[in-house]
Design an enzyme around this catalytic site. Structure first.
Site, short mmCIF file in Angstrom:
data_model
loop_
_atom_site.label_atom_id
_atom_site.label_comp_id
_atom_site.label_asym_id
_atom_site.label_seq_id
_atom_site.Cartn_x
_atom_site.Cartn_y
_atom_site.Cartn_z
N GLY A 95 -7.90 -0.10 7.97
CA GLY A 95 -7.52 -1.10 8.97
C GLY A 95 -6.27 -0.66 9.72
O GLY A 95 -5.52 0.19 9.23
N ASP A 106 0.11 -4.61 3.44
CA ASP A 106 0.08 -5.27 2.12
C ASP A 106 1.16 -4.75 1.17
O ASP A 106 1.46 -5.40 0.17
CB ASP A 106 -1.29 -5.07 1.45
O1 F6P Z 1 -5.19 -4.32 3.97
C1 F6P Z 1 -4.76 -4.91 5.13
C2 F6P Z 1 -5.52 -6.18 5.37
O2 F6P Z 1 -5.03 -6.69 6.58
C3 F6P Z 1 -5.47 -7.23 4.25
O3 F6P Z 1 -4.23 -7.88 4.18
C4 F6P Z 1 -6.64 -8.08 4.60
O4 F6P Z 1 -7.19 -8.72 3.48
C5 F6P Z 1 -7.63 -7.08 5.13
O5 F6P Z 1 -6.89 -5.94 5.56
C6 F6P Z 1 -8.47 -7.57 6.26
O6 F6P Z 1 -9.36 -6.57 6.59
P1 F6P Z 1 -10.42 -6.70 7.76
O7 F6P Z 1 -9.67 -6.62 9.06
O8 F6P Z 1 -11.32 -5.52 7.56
O9 F6P Z 1 -11.11 -8.01 7.59
#
Ligand code: F6P
Length: 360
Positions: free
Chosen positions: A12, A140
């Site tokens: 991400g 995170d």
């Molecule tokens: O790891 C970063 C993060 O933003 C987390 O805090 C969150 O749970 C996740 O990625 C969300 O991911 P996505 O954008 O794939 O839904």
């Protein structure tokens, strides 16, 4: 022929990715090297490969630009994780194809900027013969071996500002406001932003919570004449004895999407206390936009250090923030081990000293 290195951003996005790219390109250029950006994460190494030349003069403005100019991906033929704590071995044929891609591009080394999942893939690439150097990224802050990951400070700054805003509207309306923040299975964002934002209750994955205890804080505040309460809930927080609250099923190669616990907590507080309660999910706003001053500096140090590691031939290593320095640690020491908020650490000690409720 000039030495050529590659860089990709995996998983991400996160504030500061472009600042790392800029620092890598600038410091590589100063050594007389050239840099290729691998587009769309690891998949850009496959097939005919997908890259773009990164020129020193194109780096203007990247220090504070959100997102990533290289694109990122956490799906496709590379996916380092399948659920909490599990690691998926990438198909050896895919790793061999990536290695062939690196060789065909003439890369002396590949800088992988990513979180636990992407660094897990980076380690597998390294074991498959690709000279890799890692840079730890994630809002995170859950990667072992580094005091902090880049992106975390930016997410905390945003969340703190949001909590300030939630507090003023809570106070105006005598309400309980619940702010849900990201962080996956670690409560770093909630704990830091919650303390910096003056929250009354902070719920984190590390401490399964009890709703009676949360409602007690609301009641105590009422008794003191404080008719509003600010609650911060990490997306990975859960009630004692219950499971994580998620947004639909995880796909076969994807981690579960956490989210929704804020609404559950808000509903229950409203039901049990009779207080008007609202929830606000900060979501991807925490991940977008410009990095803070701290992250710009950290990203710049990480990028310059990654190039230094390549010059020293330290492949299979990751840069790590070990104040006051940036050091190198083997990637395999950082991956597959979630770094959570220590129960006996200074952050929780500070919160408790101030009377913040943690739901236990
Ligand atoms: O790891 C970063 C993060 O933003 C987390 O805090 C969150 O749970 C996740 O990625 C969300 O991911 P996505 O954008 O794939 O839904």
């Amino acid at each position: 022929m000039k030495t050529r290195i590659g860089i990709l951003t995996g998983g991400g996005d996160c504030p500061g990715l472009n600042a790392v790219i800029r620092a890598v390109v600038k410091s590589a250029t100063k050594r007389g090297w050239e840099t290729l950006g691998v587009m769309g994460g690891f998949d850009g190494l496959l097939g005919a490969t997908h890259t773009r030349a990164l020129d020193y003069h194109q780096m203007d403005g990247l220090l504070y630009l959100g997102g990533t100019i290289l694109g990122a991906s956490n799906k496709g033929r590379f996916s380092g994780k399948a659920g909490h704590g599990e690691t998926r071995q990438i198909d050896p044929a895919v790793l061999a194809e990536a290695r062939a891609g690196v060789e065909s591009l003439g890369l002396k080394a590949l800088v992988v900027v990513g979180g636990d999942g992407s660094l897990t893939i980076a380690q597998q690439c390294f074991e498959a013969g690709i000279p890799v150097v890692g840079v730890p990224k994630t809002i995170d802050n859950d990667i072992e071996g580094t005091a902090v990951t880049f992106g975390f400070d930016s997410a905390v700054a945003f969340a703190t500002d949001a909590l300030d805003r939630l507090r003023s509207t809570a106070q105006s309306h005598d309400r309980v406001m619940v702010g849900e923040v990201m962080g996956r299975y670690a409560g770093w964002i909630a704990a830091h932003a919650g303390i910096a934002g003056g929250a009354d209750v902070i719920l984190i994955p590390e401490i399964p919570f009890n709703l009676d205890s949360v409602c007690r804080v609301v009641a105590e505040r009422e008794a003191q004449g404080k008719h509003f309460t600010l609650v911060v809930v990490s997306e990975g927080a859960r009630e004692a004895g219950k499971g994580y609250v998620t947004l639909g099923d995880a796909g076969a190669i994807r981690e579960a999407r956490l989210g929704g616990i804020g609404a559950v907590v808000a509903d229950e507080i409203g039901r049990r206390t009779g207080k008007e309660t609202r929830v606000c999910v900060l979501g991807h706003l925490q991940r977008g936009g410009a990095p803070t001053t701290f992250d710009r500096l950290l990203c710049t140090r990480f990028g310059a250090s990654a190039v230094r590691l390549i010059a020293e031939g330290k492949f299979g290593y990751m840069v790590a923030h070990r104040p006051p320095d940036t050091e190198a640690i083997p990637i395999k020491e950082a991956i597959g081990r979630l770094r959570t908020v220590p129960l006996d650490g200074d952050i929780l000690r500070t919160g408790r000293a101030l009377g913040i409720g943690f739901g236990d």
